[in-house]
Design a protein around this motif. Structure first.
Motif, short mmCIF file in Angstrom:
data_model
loop_
_atom_site.label_atom_id
_atom_site.label_comp_id
_atom_site.label_asym_id
_atom_site.label_seq_id
_atom_site.Cartn_x
_atom_site.Cartn_y
_atom_site.Cartn_z
N ALA A 1 0.71 -1.24 -0.22
CA ALA A 1 -0.04 0.04 -0.12
C ALA A 1 0.90 1.28 -0.01
CB ALA A 1 -0.92 -0.03 1.36
N VAL A 2 2.26 1.03 0.17
CA VAL A 2 3.17 2.45 0.34
C VAL A 2 4.12 2.07 -0.68
CG1 VAL A 2 2.56 2.79 2.59
CG2 VAL A 2 4.26 1.16 1.96
N ASP A 3 5.00 3.22 -1.13
CA ASP A 3 6.07 3.14 -1.97
C ASP A 3 7.35 2.58 -1.19
OD1 ASP A 3 4.45 3.50 -4.23
OD2 ASP A 3 4.99 5.77 -4.21
N GLU A 4 7.31 2.95 -0.02
CA GLU A 4 8.52 2.94 0.86
C GLU A 4 8.12 2.32 2.17
OE1 GLU A 4 10.73 6.31 1.33
OE2 GLU A 4 11.34 6.58 -0.89
N PRO A 5 8.90 1.56 2.69
CA PRO A 5 8.53 0.88 4.01
C PRO A 5 8.46 1.74 5.27
CG PRO A 5 10.80 0.43 3.72
CD PRO A 5 10.37 0.93 2.47
N VAL A 6 7.56 1.24 6.03
CA VAL A 6 7.55 2.15 7.30
C VAL A 6 8.87 1.56 8.21
CG1 VAL A 6 6.31 2.57 9.57
CG2 VAL A 6 5.02 2.32 7.24
N VAL A 7 9.62 2.48 8.39
CA VAL A 7 10.80 2.13 9.17
C VAL A 7 10.69 2.28 10.74
CG1 VAL A 7 13.28 2.62 9.37
CG2 VAL A 7 12.22 2.85 7.25
N ASN A 8 10.80 1.09 11.42
CA ASN A 8 10.99 1.22 12.96
C ASN A 8 12.35 0.73 13.30
OD1 ASN A 8 8.04 0.90 13.38
ND2 ASN A 8 8.12 -0.19 11.53
N LYS B 1 23.69 -9.39 20.45
CA LYS B 1 23.71 -10.02 21.74
C LYS B 1 22.78 -10.94 22.17
CE LYS B 1 24.70 -5.15 23.74
NZ LYS B 1 24.44 -4.34 24.75
N SER B 2 22.48 -11.66 21.06
CA SER B 2 21.76 -12.99 21.23
C SER B 2 20.34 -12.83 21.91
CB SER B 2 22.39 -14.17 21.78
OG SER B 2 23.65 -14.56 20.85
N THR B 3 19.72 -11.98 21.42
CA THR B 3 18.33 -11.43 22.21
C THR B 3 17.16 -11.88 21.56
OG1 THR B 3 18.74 -9.34 21.45
CG2 THR B 3 19.34 -9.69 23.51
N VAL B 4 15.82 -11.81 21.94
CA VAL B 4 14.52 -11.98 21.31
C VAL B 4 13.79 -10.65 21.88
CG1 VAL B 4 12.55 -13.22 20.73
CG2 VAL B 4 14.84 -14.15 20.88
N SER B 5 13.18 -9.98 20.69
CA SER B 5 12.27 -9.02 21.43
C SER B 5 10.93 -9.32 20.84
CB SER B 5 12.60 -7.64 20.65
OG SER B 5 13.99 -7.13 21.35
N ALA B 6 9.78 -8.81 21.40
CA ALA B 6 8.47 -8.95 21.04
C ALA B 6 7.80 -7.67 20.67
CB ALA B 6 7.60 -9.69 22.26
N TYR B 7 7.02 -7.71 19.68
CA TYR B 7 6.24 -6.55 19.01
C TYR B 7 4.92 -6.82 18.79
CZ TYR B 7 11.07 -5.05 17.77
OH TYR B 7 12.50 -4.63 17.71
N GLN B 8 4.07 -5.69 18.57
CA GLN B 8 2.73 -5.68 18.01
C GLN B 8 2.94 -4.87 16.81
OE1 GLN B 8 -0.51 -3.37 20.03
NE2 GLN B 8 -1.80 -3.80 18.47
N VAL B 9 2.62 -5.69 15.76
CA VAL B 9 2.51 -4.98 14.33
C VAL B 9 1.35 -4.32 14.24
CG1 VAL B 9 2.96 -5.07 11.95
CG2 VAL B 9 4.11 -6.59 13.61
N LYS B 10 1.06 -3.00 13.90
CA LYS B 10 -0.08 -2.19 13.90
C LYS B 10 -0.16 -2.02 12.46
CE LYS B 10 0.50 0.58 18.18
NZ LYS B 10 0.42 2.04 18.61
N ARG B 11 -1.61 -1.74 11.89
CA ARG B 11 -2.26 -2.02 10.78
C ARG B 11 -1.36 -0.92 9.94
NH1 ARG B 11 -2.79 -2.83 6.47
NH2 ARG B 11 -4.44 -2.98 5.13
N ASN B 12 -0.92 0.10 10.34
CA ASN B 12 -0.28 1.24 9.67
C ASN B 12 1.39 0.90 9.43
OD1 ASN B 12 0.71 1.61 12.29
ND2 ASN B 12 0.12 4.09 12.16
N GLY B 13 1.98 0.04 10.08
CA GLY B 13 3.36 -0.42 9.76
C GLY B 13 3.97 -0.02 11.14
N LYS B 14 3.49 0.46 11.95
CA LYS B 14 4.23 0.97 13.10
C LYS B 14 4.36 -0.22 14.10
CE LYS B 14 5.23 5.21 12.13
NZ LYS B 14 6.71 5.93 12.11
N LEU B 15 5.40 -0.47 14.76
CA LEU B 15 5.75 -1.31 15.90
C LEU B 15 5.52 -0.68 17.11
CD1 LEU B 15 8.81 -3.28 14.31
CD2 LEU B 15 6.08 -3.79 13.77
#
Length: 420
Positions: free
Chosen positions: A253-260, A286-300
């Motif tokens: 839906a966009v020409d460029e990605p939403v950068v987070n 650093k061998s880590t794992v992060s958790a996110y919610q991906v919003k409809r507008n591409g923001k995390l």
């Protein structure tokens, strides 16, 4: 994946250093095995009790199911091959054939153990019954029709960019991540005759790599959110997680990605929890794992800050039920994670290792989970082996099989694994 510097969005090195090794990659297999042996000595005593089930009680031989298989991408430079193994009901593997993709494998610059430096380079799509493989050295993607352990009707298509390294599938649409040059994603429709380019789907990632990229400046993975509303790409160099909101017709839906900005350093692999509402990203620095919610507008939205596993260079991450398993290539271990009903992620044990490492299991890279989520298969690039593990009720892994004589990492090596 080895050590990393961090870079800006154009691939330029920043002042923040993370122990990057300059020059050409070390080609000494013995040196890598010696490092792995040191890890075995230091953690072997602690991890001896991790696999709580007795593998001996499962020692009887069972025949392979008619529709059970594990596929391994050899990534051979002179002709990419898919190595197929029949999978028995107890998880054991037996060789079932090799099938040429018609393209060539690839080798990223200075890659320490993993030639493609990505997750998702080989994907089995159950809905279409197709296996999709990247040919990084040819700039193409091959689709096969899967019948049991037979791969039929190979079809090649241009990937839409340089050095294809990862594939994501959602419904009848597939997207290929091209890691070379500026980097890009290219969409395809999945048809009975293979992949058909999706007009208007190509999007640049705005990177600044050579056509054959460096392992630490190439993007790590492309993946759809489970609801299909977003397409996500990790970029190691820029430390970003970039999102393309998607239309219902399969086009961005966009020409460029939403950068987070990534919560942790050097984001690499992407996975989702059982509900599909939480996205997990493995971070190599650093061998880590992060958790996110991906919003409809591409923001995390960050749901959980980076969780360290105490291991070295976590790059790959897959889910089996409520458990996740990550490959730590720096010291050839596999970490286990459990997700509580609350959504909080934690390690399955205090030492961060789901299964004891082995001298025949060096250079841990990519992983695959069977569709019934009972078995996990792990590629060992330095050893040229694939280990199969049964997932126990407490999240521990018990080894049930080892497949040998696969392409060993030297100039290049196997990468990409899928299971059904």
């Amino acid at each position: 994946m080895g050590a990393y510097n961090t870079y800006d969005r154009n691939g330029r090195r920043s002042d923040h250093k993370t122990g990057h090794r300059s020059g050409h990659r070390a080609k000494s297999k013995s040196r890598r095995v010696m490092i792995g042996a040191g890890v075995l000595a230091s953690v072997g005593a602690v991890t001896a009790a991790v696999s709580v089930a007795n593998a001996g009680q499962y020692a009887r031989t069972t025949s392979a199911g008619a529709d059970q298989a594990v596929f391994v991408q050899g990534n051979e430079l002179n002709g990419n091959m898919i190595h197929v193994f029949a999978r028995a009901d107890d998880g054991k593997l037996s060789p079932a054939g090799e099938f040429a993709t018609g393209g060539k494998g690839g080798d990223q610059i200075d890659a320490p153990t993993d030639s493609l430096a990505s997750q998702g380079s080989l994907v089995y799509d159950d809905a279409s019954g197709m296996l999709l493989a990247v040919n990084a050295g040819s700039g193409t993607v091959t689709s096969f029709r899967v019948e049991g352990t037979e791969l039929k009707d190979p079809k090649q298509v241009d990937s839409g960019g340089e050095f294809p390294a990862s594939i994501a599938v959602r419904g009848k649409v597939a997207y290929v991540m091209n890691a070379g040059g500026a980097g890009s994603v290219q969409g395809f429709t999945i048809t009975k005759k293979g992949l058909k380019p999706l007009k208007g789907s190509h999007r640049s990632l705005g990177l600044d790599n050579e056509n054959v990229p460096r392992f630490d400046t190439s993007p790590g993975e492309v993946e759809f959110t489970p609801d299909g509303r977003n397409l996500v790409v990790t970029t190691k160099a820029a430390n970003t997680v970039e999102v393309f909101p998607m239309k219902r017709n399969g086009l961005p839906a966009v020409d460029e990605p939403v950068v987070n900005k990534s919560a942790g350093g050097v984001p690499f692999a992407i996975s989702f929890d059982k509900s599909g509402k939480r996205m997990l990203v493995a971070e190599a620095e650093k061998s880590t794992v992060s958790a996110y919610q991906v919003k409809r507008n591409g923001k995390l939205k960050v749901l959980q800050q980076p969780l360290a596993n105490g291991q070295e260079t976590l790059c790959w991450l897959v889910r089996a039920g409520n458990y996740f398993y990550g490959g730590n290539t720096g010291n050839s271990t596999v970490s286990g994670y459990r997700m509580a009903k609350s959504g909080k992620l934690a390690l399955t044990n205090d030492v961060g290792i789901a299964t004891p490492p082995s001298a025949n299991s060096q250079g841990v890279i990519d992983l695959a989970v069977t569709e019934d989520e009972k078995f996990v298969y792990v590629q060992n690039a330095v050893s040229g082996t694939v280990d199969g593990f049964r997932v126990e009720k407490n999240g521990a892994l018990t080894k049930v099989t080892t497949a040998e004589d696969l392409p060993v990492f030297e100039e290049a090596g196997m990468e990409g694994i899928a299971a059904k």
